[in-house]
Design a protein around this motif. Sequence first.
Motif, PDB file in Angstrom:
ATOM      1  N   VAL A  64      22.742  57.696 -37.309  1.00 17.53           N
ATOM      2  CA  VAL A  64      21.993  56.511 -36.878  1.00 17.53           C
ATOM      3  C   VAL A  64      22.914  55.291 -36.976  1.00 17.53           C
ATOM      4  N   VAL A  65      22.990  54.530 -35.885  1.00 22.79           N
ATOM      5  CA  VAL A  65      23.849  53.346 -35.853  1.00 22.79           C
ATOM      6  C   VAL A  65      22.990  52.086 -35.748  1.00 22.79           C
ATOM      7  N   HIS A  66      23.221  51.150 -36.661  1.00 23.22           N
ATOM      8  CA  HIS A  66      22.516  49.866 -36.644  1.00 23.22           C
ATOM      9  C   HIS A  66      23.522  48.751 -36.359  1.00 23.22           C
ATOM     10  N   LEU A  67      23.128  47.822 -35.493  1.00 25.70           N
ATOM     11  CA  LEU A  67      23.953  46.659 -35.177  1.00 25.70           C
ATOM     12  C   LEU A  67      23.296  45.405 -35.750  1.00 25.70           C
ATOM     13  N   GLN A  68      24.022  44.724 -36.628  1.00 26.72           N
ATOM     14  CA  GLN A  68      23.562  43.445 -37.160  1.00 26.72           C
ATOM     15  C   GLN A  68      24.236  42.321 -36.374  1.00 26.72           C
ATOM     16  N   VAL A  69      23.495  41.259 -36.132  1.00 25.05           N
ATOM     17  CA  VAL A  69      24.039  40.088 -35.430  1.00 25.05           C
ATOM     18  C   VAL A  69      23.753  38.855 -36.277  1.00 25.05           C
ATOM     19  N   TYR A  70      24.812  38.154 -36.634  1.00 26.78           N
ATOM     20  CA  TYR A  70      24.686  36.950 -37.461  1.00 26.78           C
ATOM     21  C   TYR A  70      25.223  35.751 -36.686  1.00 26.78           C
ATOM     22  N   ASP A  71      24.357  34.775 -36.452  1.00 26.19           N
ATOM     23  CA  ASP A  71      24.739  33.551 -35.739  1.00 26.19           C
ATOM     24  C   ASP A  71      24.923  32.438 -36.768  1.00 26.19           C
ATOM     25  N   LEU A  72      26.163  32.014 -36.962  1.00 25.88           N
ATOM     26  CA  LEU A  72      26.464  31.002 -37.964  1.00 25.88           C
ATOM     27  C   LEU A  72      25.923  29.626 -37.582  1.00 25.88           C
ATOM     28  N   VAL A 117      33.389  35.877 -33.789  1.00 21.83           N
ATOM     29  CA  VAL A 117      34.454  35.573 -34.745  1.00 21.83           C
ATOM     30  C   VAL A 117      34.739  36.744 -35.682  1.00 21.83           C
ATOM     31  N   ALA A 118      33.848  37.740 -35.730  1.00 18.76           N
ATOM     32  CA  ALA A 118      34.077  38.884 -36.610  1.00 18.76           C
ATOM     33  C   ALA A 118      33.267  40.085 -36.137  1.00 18.76           C
ATOM     34  N   PHE A 119      33.862  41.269 -36.307  1.00 18.35           N
ATOM     35  CA  PHE A 119      33.190  42.545 -36.002  1.00 18.35           C
ATOM     36  C   PHE A 119      33.543  43.481 -37.148  1.00 18.35           C
ATOM     37  N   GLU A 120      32.564  43.748 -38.031  1.00 20.21           N
ATOM     38  CA  GLU A 120      32.859  44.404 -39.300  1.00 20.21           C
ATOM     39  C   GLU A 120      32.015  45.656 -39.527  1.00 20.21           C
ATOM     40  N   LEU A 121      32.550  46.541 -40.367  1.00 19.53           N
ATOM     41  CA  LEU A 121      31.810  47.710 -40.822  1.00 19.53           C
ATOM     42  C   LEU A 121      31.122  47.358 -42.128  1.00 19.53           C
ATOM     43  N   VAL A 122      29.783  47.504 -42.170  1.00 17.27           N
ATOM     44  CA  VAL A 122      29.002  47.158 -43.349  1.00 17.27           C
ATOM     45  C   VAL A 122      28.689  48.388 -44.190  1.00 17.27           C
ATOM     46  N   ILE A 131      27.101  48.245 -38.448  1.00 16.29           N
ATOM     47  CA  ILE A 131      28.181  47.346 -38.039  1.00 16.29           C
ATOM     48  C   ILE A 131      27.593  45.950 -37.810  1.00 16.29           C
ATOM     49  N   ARG A 132      28.438  44.930 -37.950  1.00 13.25           N
ATOM     50  CA  ARG A 132      27.930  43.561 -37.826  1.00 13.25           C
ATOM     51  C   ARG A 132      28.844  42.720 -36.943  1.00 13.25           C
ATOM     52  N   LYS A 133      28.212  41.989 -36.008  1.00 12.87           N
ATOM     53  CA  LYS A 133      28.913  40.998 -35.193  1.00 12.87           C
ATOM     54  C   LYS A 133      28.504  39.611 -35.676  1.00 12.87           C
ATOM     55  N   THR A 134      29.505  38.760 -35.890  1.00 10.95           N
ATOM     56  CA  THR A 134      29.248  37.384 -36.320  1.00 10.95           C
ATOM     57  C   THR A 134      29.721  36.427 -35.232  1.00 10.95           C
ATOM     58  N   TYR A 135      28.831  35.493 -34.864  1.00  7.21           N
ATOM     59  CA  TYR A 135      29.152  34.541 -33.805  1.00  7.21           C
ATOM     60  C   TYR A 135      29.155  33.112 -34.350  1.00  7.21           C
ATOM     61  N   GLU A 136      30.059  32.297 -33.802  1.00  3.44           N
ATOM     62  CA  GLU A 136      30.077  30.874 -34.137  1.00  3.44           C
ATOM     63  C   GLU A 136      30.665  30.108 -32.964  1.00  3.44           C
ATOM     64  N   GLN A 137      29.826  29.303 -32.336  1.00  2.00           N
ATOM     65  CA  GLN A 137      30.283  28.466 -31.227  1.00  2.00           C
ATOM     66  C   GLN A 137      30.944  27.208 -31.774  1.00  2.00           C
TER      67      GLN A 137
END
Length: 203
Positions: A64-72, A117-122, A131-137
Motif C-alpha cells: 500500500v502506497v500513501h502520498l502525503q502533501v505538505y504546503d508550507l 522543494v522536497a520529495f521524501e520517504l517517510v 512518501i511525502r511531497k513538500t511545496y513552497e511557492q
Amino acid sequence: MKKMYIICFLFLCAGAAFYFTYLYSKENMGSNYDARQIETESQIPVEPMTNVSYNDIRINNLTVVHLQVYDLNNQTFTEEKINTPVAFLEMGRNDLIEYLNDYMKNPDEEDVKRGLVAFELVEFSKEQVVIRKTYEQSTEDTGYYAVLENGYVTIYCGDKSSVYDYTNIAAGKLPEQILSKTIEGFYFNDMIELYEFLQTYSS
C-alpha cells in the motif's frame, strides 16, 4: 555405670557419622544435578538471529502506497492512498530513496509550478510505503518573461537572466501579436498568467 557412658558415646558417634554422610551425599548429588541440567540446557538448539536489511524488503503489487502533501505556504497537510507506481515495483528502501532524489533533480512541470522543494520517504515496509511531497511557492514573485530563442519559447525569471523553463512551444504556434512580443520578452505578472500561457500554447 561406666559401661552405660561408653554405650551412649558410641551411639552419638554413629549418629554423627550418619548425619555427616547424609549431608555430603545431598551436596554431591545437588552439584551433579546442576551440572547435568546446565549441560542439557546447553544442548537445546537456539534459533539463530537474522539481521534483515531494509533493502532486502521489496515493494510488490500488494504494498500500500500513501502520498502525503505538505504546503508550507498554506500550512496544509493531506494524505491519500495511491496506486503503486510501476516504477516502484521490486524496489528496496535505498532504491526508492535514490529514485526520489533523482526525481527532485528533474521534477515534472506541474510540480515545478507548484513549487516542489522536497520529495521524501517517510515510512518503508513490505506492507506499506509512505512518501511525502513538500511545496513552497516563492513569496517574492517578480514575474516572468517568455523569450523566443532558436525558434522556441524560453521562460525567464523576472531578472530576465535566470532560466525558469525551456518549453516546446515553437514560433509557429504563436499568434502574430504574441510572437512579436516574445522577441523582446513577453512579460507575465505572476505564475497564474504564465501557467495560462503555457497551457494554451504547449502541445
